[in-house]
Design a protein around this motif. Structure first.
Motif, PDB file in Angstrom:
ATOM      1  N   THR A  45     -16.434 -25.252 -11.571  1.00 11.16           N
ATOM      2  CA  THR A  45     -16.685 -25.764 -10.213  1.00 11.16           C
ATOM      3  C   THR A  45     -15.463 -25.699  -9.306  1.00 11.16           C
ATOM      4  OG1 THR A  45     -16.250 -28.007 -11.042  1.00 11.16           O
ATOM      5  CG2 THR A  45     -18.550 -27.307 -10.929  1.00 11.16           C
ATOM      6  N   ILE A  46     -14.279 -25.998  -9.846  1.00  6.53           N
ATOM      7  CA  ILE A  46     -13.092 -26.140  -8.992  1.00  6.53           C
ATOM      8  C   ILE A  46     -12.372 -24.820  -8.728  1.00  6.53           C
ATOM      9  CG2 ILE A  46     -10.758 -27.135  -8.873  1.00  6.53           C
ATOM     10  CD1 ILE A  46     -11.727 -29.616 -10.077  1.00  6.53           C
ATOM     11  N   ASP A  59     -15.801 -30.492 -20.849  1.00  3.69           N
ATOM     12  CA  ASP A  59     -15.234 -30.981 -19.585  1.00  3.69           C
ATOM     13  C   ASP A  59     -14.273 -29.967 -18.971  1.00  3.69           C
ATOM     14  OD1 ASP A  59     -16.566 -33.382 -19.347  1.00  3.69           O
ATOM     15  OD2 ASP A  59     -15.094 -34.513 -20.493  1.00  3.69           O
ATOM     16  N   ASN A  98      -7.713 -33.217 -21.398  1.00  4.68           N
ATOM     17  CA  ASN A  98      -8.734 -32.873 -22.389  1.00  4.68           C
ATOM     18  C   ASN A  98      -8.183 -31.969 -23.489  1.00  4.68           C
ATOM     19  OD1 ASN A  98     -11.544 -33.962 -21.628  1.00  4.68           O
ATOM     20  ND2 ASN A  98     -10.792 -33.208 -19.675  1.00  4.68           N
ATOM     21  N   CYS A 148     -15.189 -28.295 -15.380  1.00  6.91           N
ATOM     22  CA  CYS A 148     -14.253 -28.447 -14.270  1.00  6.91           C
ATOM     23  C   CYS A 148     -13.772 -27.086 -13.757  1.00  6.91           C
ATOM     24  CB  CYS A 148     -13.069 -29.295 -14.747  1.00  6.91           C
ATOM     25  SG  CYS A 148     -11.989 -29.848 -13.430  1.00  6.91           S
ATOM     26  N   THR A 149     -13.484 -26.175 -14.686  1.00  3.08           N
ATOM     27  CA  THR A 149     -13.020 -24.830 -14.305  1.00  3.08           C
ATOM     28  C   THR A 149     -14.101 -24.088 -13.527  1.00  3.08           C
ATOM     29  OG1 THR A 149     -11.604 -24.718 -16.266  1.00  3.08           O
ATOM     30  CG2 THR A 149     -12.149 -22.634 -15.205  1.00  3.08           C
ATOM     31  N   TYR A 168      -7.304 -30.821 -11.210  1.00  7.72           N
ATOM     32  CA  TYR A 168      -7.694 -29.797 -12.181  1.00  7.72           C
ATOM     33  C   TYR A 168      -6.695 -29.708 -13.334  1.00  7.72           C
ATOM     34  CZ  TYR A 168      -8.671 -25.186 -14.162  1.00  7.72           C
ATOM     35  OH  TYR A 168      -8.941 -24.162 -15.028  1.00  7.72           O
ATOM     36  N   THR A 209     -18.725 -33.804 -10.727  1.00  8.02           N
ATOM     37  CA  THR A 209     -18.199 -32.575 -11.336  1.00  8.02           C
ATOM     38  C   THR A 209     -16.695 -32.586 -11.577  1.00  8.02           C
ATOM     39  OG1 THR A 209     -17.934 -31.555  -9.149  1.00  8.02           O
ATOM     40  CG2 THR A 209     -20.018 -31.181 -10.282  1.00  8.02           C
ATOM     41  N   VAL A 210     -15.963 -33.447 -10.872  1.00  8.86           N
ATOM     42  CA  VAL A 210     -14.505 -33.433 -10.962  1.00  8.86           C
ATOM     43  C   VAL A 210     -13.940 -34.734 -11.532  1.00  8.86           C
ATOM     44  CG1 VAL A 210     -12.349 -33.101  -9.683  1.00  8.86           C
ATOM     45  CG2 VAL A 210     -14.407 -31.858  -8.988  1.00  8.86           C
ATOM     46  N   PRO A 232     -14.907 -35.612 -15.538  1.00  9.78           N
ATOM     47  CA  PRO A 232     -14.078 -34.919 -16.541  1.00  9.78           C
ATOM     48  C   PRO A 232     -12.610 -35.336 -16.484  1.00  9.78           C
ATOM     49  CG  PRO A 232     -15.527 -33.362 -15.438  1.00  9.78           C
ATOM     50  CD  PRO A 232     -15.617 -34.639 -14.674  1.00  9.78           C
ATOM     51  N   LEU A 233     -12.143 -35.739 -15.297  1.00 10.41           N
ATOM     52  CA  LEU A 233     -10.762 -36.178 -15.144  1.00 10.41           C
ATOM     53  C   LEU A 233     -10.500 -37.495 -15.864  1.00 10.41           C
ATOM     54  CD1 LEU A 233      -7.943 -36.045 -13.633  1.00 10.41           C
ATOM     55  CD2 LEU A 233      -9.052 -37.326 -11.805  1.00 10.41           C
ATOM     56  N   THR A 280      -6.973 -32.752 -15.540  1.00 10.78           N
ATOM     57  CA  THR A 280      -8.204 -32.678 -16.343  1.00 10.78           C
ATOM     58  C   THR A 280      -8.037 -31.737 -17.533  1.00 10.78           C
ATOM     59  OG1 THR A 280      -9.577 -33.110 -14.395  1.00 10.78           O
ATOM     60  CG2 THR A 280     -10.667 -32.117 -16.290  1.00 10.78           C
TER      61      THR A 280
END
Length: 312
Positions: free
Chosen positions: A77-78, A70, A42, A74-75, A35, A279-280, A283-284, A38
């Motif tokens: 979902t994680i 992204d 970004n 990411c925020t 996270y 989902t992770v 974006p990473l 990512t």
């Protein structure tokens, strides 16, 4: 809770990737690291583009919007999964679950639309280079972003409001690390036929539609490149598409992989692991793909990092 009584539903339970207590510290450390990488990666892309006047072009404008999407995706979902692991809880409130569904749909659809917009930008740049600045002007860029965002929000609100009308049973365990719409629909006691029809219809339109647009753009690009007499010019023109093509392959490859794995296997854990890729991981990797394959971006990032270091 009373079966079928929607008002009695106060929370859902996210089972996550593993229920093994010994694995939780490892999962927390791994996803927290992913996270942070990512978000920072970004964010650096956005700062580099905004600070370097040479990158104030439509291509990098769309890229900065993709990077922002992204970060948000990411925020969404994680973050809740990290909180649940830290607090040793699996619960998410009913309102929180519906909110998460809404934002996941917004940012997934927005990323989808942005990739299609970026493909159109490359198509115009390579196939109509003399008219590029006239066609891809600032006004059109703003309208394309606004249209993509509007479509994403309307789609998400449609599904969220339809889910809000459902009643749920006493089994409220979601075999995922975030509230996924298809998984939540399976927990409903009321009839979800119309919900599923709308879900598959909108997924087909907003998923397959932009994908076909990307394929069409690249078919035109390849056709135009083959007509170029200079091999050097051909390579230079296609190299500007390399990063975008890599991201498109990663995004749609992992996205289709999730749905294929869900359809092919009954294992909820395998489906959850496949969702991590979508989902992770995507974006990473996006910042690395765009920075490592792009000399202008590498130069801008180097200048930004040197400027940041000089302040210290």
């Amino acid at each position: 809770m009373e079966t079928g009584n929607q008002t009695a539903v106060t929370e859902f339970f996210l089972l996550g990737l593993s229920q093994d207590p010994e694995l939780q510290p490892f999962l927390f450390g791994m996803f927290l690291t992913m996270y942070l990488i990512t978000v920072s990666g970004n964010l650096l892309i956005i700062l580099a583009i905004s600070s370097d006047s040479r990158l104030h072009t439509p291509m990098y404008f769309f890229l900065s919007n993709l990077s922002f999407t992204d970060i948000c995706f990411c925020t969404t979902t994680i973050f809740k999964m990290l909180v649940n692991i830290q607090t040793q809880s699996k619960s998410i409130s009913y309102t929180g679950c519906l909110t998460q569904i809404c934002f996941v749909l917004i940012f997934a659809c927005l990323e989808n639309c942005l990739l299609a917009v970026m493909a159109y930008d490359r198509y115009v740049a390579i196939c109509h280079p003399l008219r590029y600045m006239a066609i891809i002007n600032p006004r059109l860029c703003g309208l394309l972003i606004l249209l993509s965002l509007s479509i994403s929000i309307m789609n998400a609100l449609l599904h969220s409001l339809m889910t809000l009308c459902l009643s749920f049973c006493t089994d409220l365990e979601i075999p995922q690390f975030f509230c996924e719409l298809s998984q939540v629909l399976r927990l409903a006691c009321s009839d979800t036929l119309f919900n599923n029809i709308v879900l598959y219809l909108m997924t087909s339109i907003l998923g397959v539609g932009p994908f076909l647009g990307i394929i069409f753009s690249y078919l035109k690009i390849v056709s135009s490149l083959l007509k170029m007499p200079s091999t050097g010019g051909r390579y230079k023109a296609f190299s500007t598409c390399g990063s975008h093509l890599s991201v498109v392959s990663l995004f749609y490859g992992t996205g289709f992989g999730v749905y294929l794995s869900t359809a092919a296997t009954l294992s909820s854990q395998k489906s959850a692991i496949a969702s991590v890729m979508y989902t992770v991981v995507t974006p990473l990797l996006n910042p690395f793909i765009y920075s490592l394959r792009n000399k202008d971006m590498m130069a801008a990032l180097s200048k930004l990092i040197l400027r940041m270091c000089s302040f210290h």
